[in-house]
Motif scaffolding. Structure first.
Motif, PDB file in Angstrom:
ATOM      1  N   GLU A  19       0.815  -1.214   0.000  1.00  0.00           N
ATOM      2  CA  GLU A  19       0.000   0.000   0.000  1.00  0.00           C
ATOM      3  C   GLU A  19       0.851   1.268   0.000  1.00  0.00           C
ATOM      4  O   GLU A  19       0.324   2.369   0.092  1.00  0.00           O
ATOM      5  N   VAL A  20       2.176   1.106  -0.138  1.00  0.00           N
ATOM      6  CA  VAL A  20       3.101   2.233  -0.050  1.00  0.00           C
ATOM      7  C   VAL A  20       3.986   2.276  -1.283  1.00  0.00           C
ATOM      8  O   VAL A  20       4.526   1.257  -1.705  1.00  0.00           O
ATOM      9  N   VAL A  21       4.140   3.462  -1.849  1.00  0.00           N
ATOM     10  CA  VAL A  21       5.095   3.682  -2.939  1.00  0.00           C
ATOM     11  C   VAL A  21       5.851   4.969  -2.669  1.00  0.00           C
ATOM     12  O   VAL A  21       5.359   5.860  -1.976  1.00  0.00           O
ATOM     13  N   PHE A  22       7.064   5.063  -3.240  1.00  0.00           N
ATOM     14  CA  PHE A  22       7.828   6.299  -3.167  1.00  0.00           C
ATOM     15  C   PHE A  22       7.530   7.160  -4.386  1.00  0.00           C
ATOM     16  O   PHE A  22       7.373   6.660  -5.500  1.00  0.00           O
ATOM     17  N   PRO A  76      -7.364   6.402   6.469  1.00  0.00           N
ATOM     18  CA  PRO A  76      -7.639   7.448   5.478  1.00  0.00           C
ATOM     19  C   PRO A  76      -7.776   6.817   4.099  1.00  0.00           C
ATOM     20  O   PRO A  76      -7.296   5.696   3.858  1.00  0.00           O
ATOM     21  N   ASP A  77      -8.406   7.527   3.192  1.00  0.00           N
ATOM     22  CA  ASP A  77      -8.530   7.002   1.830  1.00  0.00           C
ATOM     23  C   ASP A  77      -7.222   7.130   1.072  1.00  0.00           C
ATOM     24  O   ASP A  77      -6.898   6.284   0.233  1.00  0.00           O
ATOM     25  N   PHE A  78      -6.462   8.190   1.379  1.00  0.00           N
ATOM     26  CA  PHE A  78      -5.133   8.398   0.814  1.00  0.00           C
ATOM     27  C   PHE A  78      -4.325   9.183   1.842  1.00  0.00           C
ATOM     28  O   PHE A  78      -4.883   9.977   2.603  1.00  0.00           O
ATOM     29  N   TRP A  79      -3.015   9.003   1.841  1.00  0.00           N
ATOM     30  CA  TRP A  79      -2.148   9.674   2.799  1.00  0.00           C
ATOM     31  C   TRP A  79      -0.793   9.867   2.148  1.00  0.00           C
ATOM     32  O   TRP A  79      -0.302   8.981   1.436  1.00  0.00           O
ATOM     33  N   VAL A  94       6.485   9.648   0.323  1.00  0.00           N
ATOM     34  CA  VAL A  94       5.771   8.375   0.350  1.00  0.00           C
ATOM     35  C   VAL A  94       4.285   8.624   0.128  1.00  0.00           C
ATOM     36  O   VAL A  94       3.719   9.603   0.640  1.00  0.00           O
ATOM     37  N   LEU A  95       3.673   7.780  -0.670  1.00  0.00           N
ATOM     38  CA  LEU A  95       2.237   7.837  -0.937  1.00  0.00           C
ATOM     39  C   LEU A  95       1.617   6.531  -0.486  1.00  0.00           C
ATOM     40  O   LEU A  95       2.056   5.442  -0.883  1.00  0.00           O
ATOM     41  N   TYR A  96       0.592   6.647   0.356  1.00  0.00           N
ATOM     42  CA  TYR A  96      -0.147   5.487   0.853  1.00  0.00           C
ATOM     43  C   TYR A  96      -1.507   5.433   0.171  1.00  0.00           C
ATOM     44  O   TYR A  96      -2.281   6.399   0.211  1.00  0.00           O
ATOM     45  N   VAL A  97      -1.763   4.312  -0.495  1.00  0.00           N
ATOM     46  CA  VAL A  97      -3.075   4.048  -1.094  1.00  0.00           C
ATOM     47  C   VAL A  97      -3.513   2.678  -0.613  1.00  0.00           C
ATOM     48  O   VAL A  97      -2.944   1.658  -1.018  1.00  0.00           O
ATOM     49  N   PRO A  98      -4.517   2.596   0.276  1.00  0.00           N
ATOM     50  CA  PRO A  98      -4.949   1.285   0.761  1.00  0.00           C
ATOM     51  C   PRO A  98      -5.464   0.442  -0.393  1.00  0.00           C
ATOM     52  O   PRO A  98      -5.938   0.951  -1.413  1.00  0.00           O
ATOM     53  N   GLU A  99      -5.362  -0.856  -0.220  1.00  0.00           N
ATOM     54  CA  GLU A  99      -5.734  -1.773  -1.302  1.00  0.00           C
ATOM     55  C   GLU A  99      -7.164  -1.532  -1.783  1.00  0.00           C
ATOM     56  O   GLU A  99      -7.454  -1.668  -2.976  1.00  0.00           O
ATOM     57  N   ARG A 100      -8.046  -1.144  -0.875  1.00  0.00           N
ATOM     58  CA  ARG A 100      -9.446  -0.940  -1.262  1.00  0.00           C
ATOM     59  C   ARG A 100      -9.613   0.188  -2.281  1.00  0.00           C
ATOM     60  O   ARG A 100     -10.634   0.253  -2.978  1.00  0.00           O
ATOM     61  N   ASN A 101      -8.612   1.085  -2.393  1.00  0.00           N
ATOM     62  CA  ASN A 101      -8.717   2.227  -3.305  1.00  0.00           C
ATOM     63  C   ASN A 101      -7.738   2.168  -4.464  1.00  0.00           C
ATOM     64  O   ASN A 101      -7.715   3.089  -5.289  1.00  0.00           O
TER      65      ASN A 101
END
Length: 438
Positions: free
Chosen positions: A82-85, A243-246, A262-269
């Motif tokens: 759920e994390v990318v740079f 959160p939906d995005f962080w 860092v960008l967090y996008v949960p799997e659900r989104n």
């Protein structure tokens, strides 16, 4: 030689040349003026040894970067997938906001404290000529505020906007919201809120977890702009906060080099992230017969040295204890030197970035004392005098009728730094009053 580079750069190959001299003949003698490995025979123009890097060295480094992702994911409480740079926080915000499929009647919310670049993305989305496009609305925060006041202001203004658009069907809601449906055809309009994890000016830790909860209750997508969080905010747990995005910048407080966020996008989104910005080789068209979603490849590999340094210093809690204590004590000392006050008197919103009022005239009514031109002139005077005469700097800004400075307490600072800054600010404020208010 090239002017203004400094002696250490004037004779560096690839950095300078003497424009008064005739250039050498074309061929190998010109190689010294390009950033190329001296022994490398390059027939695919780029820097140093480009093909060796891209074709042989890059992939093992990418695997190593994956290890960086695992460490960062653990630090912020997320799954590694759920994390990318990304290069920076602005890049991350653009990736999220430009991947939404907008409809006429959609709303985007940018509070008054939204960082300028992020707010400009929202303005662009609402200003662009392409149709459809969302409508931009704002939420006004006038500090000093408590957590409870921030939460109530957000909830009240959000509900007010929904009442003002009572005829709009806001049925495109996050999967964690009541009323979510998997039937895409039933989803109409959406509301997307950009929420500060920290505000930049003033520097304040926002109750973003509670604001995310309100967003989910109200059917609003929540993008948390937490540029200042990683390395400063303790106990980040995104699995719990949901959160939906962080997003956060690793180069602000985490000691990584610039160009690392860092960008967090949960799997659900993740199905919403159809393309990187700009669109890359990894793009997967929806017209292809595949169920694999497009993923954003990691592009930064400098987190490991930052993590090693932080562990060498004693780890996250040791760093937090020192910087947080210094921020609170330094702000009080600075306020004493300035004969003013700290904005966040009980420390509720302060982590490493305290805000202290500057000894300049206070405005009771908007525009009564300070015009935009005068504000710009004062900012320019502060910048010149602090940097050129005092060899120091702190963020200075006009907010809610008064002038403030936002300091940053870091592991290399001491209380004496705040005292020195206080002397510089006293002298600068006296200069402002003498030149502009006499």
């Amino acid at each position: 030689m090239t002017q203004g580079l400094g002696p250490e750069l004037e004779h560096t190959p690839g950095r300078s040349y003497d424009p008064t001299q005739k250039p050498p003949p074309f061929g190998r003698q010109l190689k010294q003026y390009f950033a190329l490995d001296k022994e490398y025979v390059n027939l695919n123009h780029d820097r140093t040894q480009p093909d060796k890097f891209h074709r042989l060295l890059y992939k093992p480094m990418l695997v190593k970067s994956r290890e960086n992702q695992e460490v960062v994911a653990k630090l912020i409480g997320s799954d590694v997938d759920e994390v990318v740079f990304v290069p920076n926080a602005s890049h991350a915000a653009n990736k999220v906001l430009r991947n939404f499929e907008w409809r006429d009647g959609d709303l985007v919310i940018g509070p008054s404290t939204t960082y300028g670049q992020a707010f400009n993305v929202l303005k662009y989305l609402s200003d662009r000529s392409e149709q459809p496009k969302p409508t931009l609305v704002s939420i006004q925060y006038n500090f000093p505020l408590t957590d409870a006041e921030i939460i109530e202001t957000f909830r009240t203004q959000l509900r007010q906007y929904k009442r003002e658009h009572a005829g709009t069907q806001f049925t495109d809601v996050p999967s964690l919201s009541p009323g979510f449906t998997a039937d895409v055809s039933a989803r109409k309009n959406k509301i997307v809120a950009v929420i500060d994890g920290f505000t930049a000016n003033p520097g304040a830790l926002m109750p973003w977890r509670e604001l995310v909860r309100i967003c989910h209750e109200e059917g609003v997508w929540a993008l948390i702009d937490a540029a200042h969080s990683i390395g400063q905010e303790p106990n980040i747990n995104l699995r719990e906060a949901q959160p939906d995005f962080w997003l956060s910048s690793c180069h602000k407080w985490f000691f990584a080099k610039r160009g690392c966020a860092v960008l967090y996008v949960p799997e659900r989104n993740q199905h919403l992230m159809k393309s990187s910005i700009p669109t890359s080789h990894e793009y997967v068209s929806s017209s292809r017969n595949t169920c694999r979603p497009a993923r954003i490849s990691p592009n930064n590999m400098n987190v490991t040295p930052a993590l090693a340094l932080r562990e060498w210093l004693g780890g996250e809690q040791t760093i937090y204890d020192y910087c947080h204590t210094l921020a609170l004590e330094g702000a009080q000392r600075l306020a004493q030197v300035l004969s003013t006050k700290v904005m966040d008197e009980n420390g509720e919103l302060t982590v490493y970035m305290p805000n202290v009022q500057l000894p300049l005239p206070i405005e009771k009514q908007p525009g009564q004392v300070y015009s935009p031109e005068l504000i710009a002139e004062i900012n320019a005077l502060f910048t010149r005098q602090l940097l050129l005469e005092w060899n120091t700097y702190t963020t200075h800004y006009f907010h809610n009728g008064a002038w403030w400075c936002r300091c940053s307490a870091q592991v290399y600072n001491e209380l004496s730094d705040f005292e020195y800054l206080g002397k510089a600010l006293v002298a600068t404020c006296e200069n402002v009053v003498e030149k502009l208010f006499s």
